[in-house]
Motif scaffolding. Sequence first.
Motif, PDB file in Angstrom:
ATOM      1  N   GLN A  41      28.607 -11.394  21.375  1.00  0.00           N
ATOM      2  CA  GLN A  41      27.437 -11.763  22.110  1.00  0.00           C
ATOM      3  C   GLN A  41      26.653 -10.581  22.118  1.00  0.00           C
ATOM      4  N   ASN A  42      25.784 -10.520  20.809  1.00  0.00           N
ATOM      5  CA  ASN A  42      24.954  -9.357  20.313  1.00  0.00           C
ATOM      6  C   ASN A  42      23.770  -9.335  21.364  1.00  0.00           C
ATOM      7  N   GLU A  43      23.121 -10.342  22.023  1.00  0.00           N
ATOM      8  CA  GLU A  43      22.164 -10.119  22.875  1.00  0.00           C
ATOM      9  C   GLU A  43      22.597  -9.559  24.117  1.00  0.00           C
ATOM     10  N   LEU A  44      23.588  -9.912  24.796  1.00  0.00           N
ATOM     11  CA  LEU A  44      24.243  -9.366  25.916  1.00  0.00           C
ATOM     12  C   LEU A  44      24.674  -8.111  25.694  1.00  0.00           C
ATOM     13  N   GLN A  45      25.294  -7.673  24.666  1.00  0.00           N
ATOM     14  CA  GLN A  45      25.527  -6.510  24.164  1.00  0.00           C
ATOM     15  C   GLN A  45      24.199  -5.412  24.447  1.00  0.00           C
ATOM     16  N   ILE A  46      23.213  -5.752  23.750  1.00  0.00           N
ATOM     17  CA  ILE A  46      21.852  -5.194  23.714  1.00  0.00           C
ATOM     18  C   ILE A  46      21.524  -4.950  25.061  1.00  0.00           C
ATOM     19  N   GLU A  47      21.401  -5.975  25.909  1.00  0.00           N
ATOM     20  CA  GLU A  47      21.045  -6.086  27.298  1.00  0.00           C
ATOM     21  C   GLU A  47      21.873  -5.045  28.268  1.00  0.00           C
ATOM     22  N   THR A  48      23.150  -4.932  27.844  1.00  0.00           N
ATOM     23  CA  THR A  48      23.940  -4.267  28.718  1.00  0.00           C
ATOM     24  C   THR A  48      23.808  -2.763  28.267  1.00  0.00           C
ATOM     25  N   LEU A  49      23.849  -2.416  27.036  1.00  0.00           N
ATOM     26  CA  LEU A  49      23.208  -0.901  26.519  1.00  0.00           C
ATOM     27  C   LEU A  49      21.754  -0.658  27.136  1.00  0.00           C
ATOM     28  N   ASP A  50      20.759  -1.578  27.236  1.00  0.00           N
ATOM     29  CA  ASP A  50      19.723  -1.270  27.826  1.00  0.00           C
ATOM     30  C   ASP A  50      19.880  -0.860  29.191  1.00  0.00           C
ATOM     31  N   ARG A  51      20.742  -1.456  30.056  1.00  0.00           N
ATOM     32  CA  ARG A  51      20.946  -1.088  31.563  1.00  0.00           C
ATOM     33  C   ARG A  51      21.533   0.254  31.428  1.00  0.00           C
ATOM     34  N   ALA A  52      22.369   0.530  30.590  1.00  0.00           N
ATOM     35  CA  ALA A  52      23.047   1.778  30.821  1.00  0.00           C
ATOM     36  C   ALA A  52      22.168   2.723  30.122  1.00  0.00           C
ATOM     37  N   LEU A  53      21.314   2.497  29.324  1.00  0.00           N
ATOM     38  CA  LEU A  53      19.842   3.694  29.013  1.00  0.00           C
ATOM     39  C   LEU A  53      19.076   3.743  30.103  1.00  0.00           C
ATOM     40  N   ASP A  54      18.860   2.846  30.800  1.00  0.00           N
ATOM     41  CA  ASP A  54      17.804   2.912  32.187  1.00  0.00           C
ATOM     42  C   ASP A  54      18.686   3.808  33.123  1.00  0.00           C
ATOM     43  N   ILE A  55      19.828   3.623  33.336  1.00  0.00           N
ATOM     44  CA  ILE A  55      20.404   4.573  34.356  1.00  0.00           C
ATOM     45  C   ILE A  55      20.611   5.948  34.025  1.00  0.00           C
ATOM     46  N   ALA A  56      21.059   6.166  32.423  1.00  0.00           N
ATOM     47  CA  ALA A  56      20.952   7.578  32.045  1.00  0.00           C
ATOM     48  C   ALA A  56      19.322   8.342  32.059  1.00  0.00           C
ATOM     49  N   GLN A  57      18.456   7.486  31.868  1.00  0.00           N
ATOM     50  CA  GLN A  57      17.087   7.985  32.144  1.00  0.00           C
ATOM     51  C   GLN A  57      16.674   8.528  33.691  1.00  0.00           C
ATOM     52  N   GLN A  58      17.389   7.502  34.433  1.00  0.00           N
ATOM     53  CA  GLN A  58      16.893   7.607  35.821  1.00  0.00           C
ATOM     54  C   GLN A  58      17.786   8.919  36.351  1.00  0.00           C
ATOM     55  N   ILE A  59      18.859   9.218  35.882  1.00  0.00           N
ATOM     56  CA  ILE A  59      19.683  10.457  36.629  1.00  0.00           C
ATOM     57  C   ILE A  59      19.527  11.847  35.466  1.00  0.00           C
ATOM     58  N   GLY A  60      18.691  11.550  34.561  1.00  0.00           N
ATOM     59  CA  GLY A  60      18.521  12.596  33.493  1.00  0.00           C
ATOM     60  C   GLY A  60      19.661  13.311  32.950  1.00  0.00           C
ATOM     61  N   ASP A  61      20.443  12.140  32.475  1.00  0.00           N
ATOM     62  CA  ASP A  61      21.557  12.603  31.750  1.00  0.00           C
ATOM     63  C   ASP A  61      21.207  12.561  30.416  1.00  0.00           C
ATOM     64  N   HIS A  62      20.938  13.599  29.965  1.00  0.00           N
ATOM     65  CA  HIS A  62      20.306  13.869  28.467  1.00  0.00           C
ATOM     66  C   HIS A  62      21.245  13.518  27.356  1.00  0.00           C
ATOM     67  N   GLU A  63      22.456  14.070  27.452  1.00  0.00           N
ATOM     68  CA  GLU A  63      23.579  13.894  26.471  1.00  0.00           C
ATOM     69  C   GLU A  63      23.618  12.410  26.381  1.00  0.00           C
ATOM     70  N   ARG A  64      24.150  11.842  27.511  1.00  0.00           N
ATOM     71  CA  ARG A  64      24.340  10.335  27.458  1.00  0.00           C
ATOM     72  C   ARG A  64      23.222   9.513  27.097  1.00  0.00           C
ATOM     73  N   LEU A  65      22.048   9.685  27.401  1.00  0.00           N
ATOM     74  CA  LEU A  65      20.811   9.299  26.794  1.00  0.00           C
ATOM     75  C   LEU A  65      20.464   9.370  25.391  1.00  0.00           C
ATOM     76  N   SER A  66      20.921  10.676  24.631  1.00  0.00           N
ATOM     77  CA  SER A  66      21.129  10.794  23.250  1.00  0.00           C
ATOM     78  C   SER A  66      22.102   9.692  22.683  1.00  0.00           C
ATOM     79  N   ASP A  67      23.403   9.594  23.107  1.00  0.00           N
ATOM     80  CA  ASP A  67      24.208   8.898  22.718  1.00  0.00           C
ATOM     81  C   ASP A  67      23.778   7.329  22.746  1.00  0.00           C
TER      82      ASP A  67
END
Length: 194
Positions: free
Chosen positions: A160-186
């Motif tokens: 489910q490639n589209e859902l995978q990308i959407e889910t990764l984008d949600r995780a990326l948004d949270i990492a940006q919001q909390i300033g988790d630079h290591e996770r953001l990079s990964d």
Amino acid sequence: HIKAASASAAQEQNDSILEKILASPGDTGFRIVARACELLHRLGRSHETTHLSTLLADKADPSDPLCGKYLLRAGRLTLAGGDLKAAGRYLKKAQKLIRKSGPPVLLQACLRAMSDLESETGRPRKALLWLEKALQEGAQPSVRIEFLLRKAELHLLLQQNELQIETLDRALDIAQQIGDHERLSDLSLSRGIA
């Protein structure tokens, strides 16, 4: 045969002692065994930790606020040990108790463990449902990222490639919001944004 019989006799003797400790008045016996379990866990003694955890879970009074924790630990350890049937039994009991009176963080951990169990039994779609329930419990941002990453893995497994990308984008948004630079990079590398 002599070594096996000797080990079995020693285990029975240890269990007898533990039963006596657990039968002591009040919760002192449980606290002692739980502490021993914690120490064994920290020492990496998984067999002994699993044994004590299942003993605690089997003997715990359901009205004890820690009973759900004992059941959850027993479920996780039996799952890690490959006993999926026992893991399911402990995790289902844990979920019921924790949902009634446990802290949200314990419920989230229990729901994640249920997801892991479903994944181990070859049911990734059900595993996704458990993760979604865990996310709905309002986990801390870093924990939400972990849950979302696991969801992304399951979406990938299900192709489910589209859902995978959407889910990764949600995780990326949270990492940006909390300033988790290591996770953001990964996550950026995983998502191909670098």
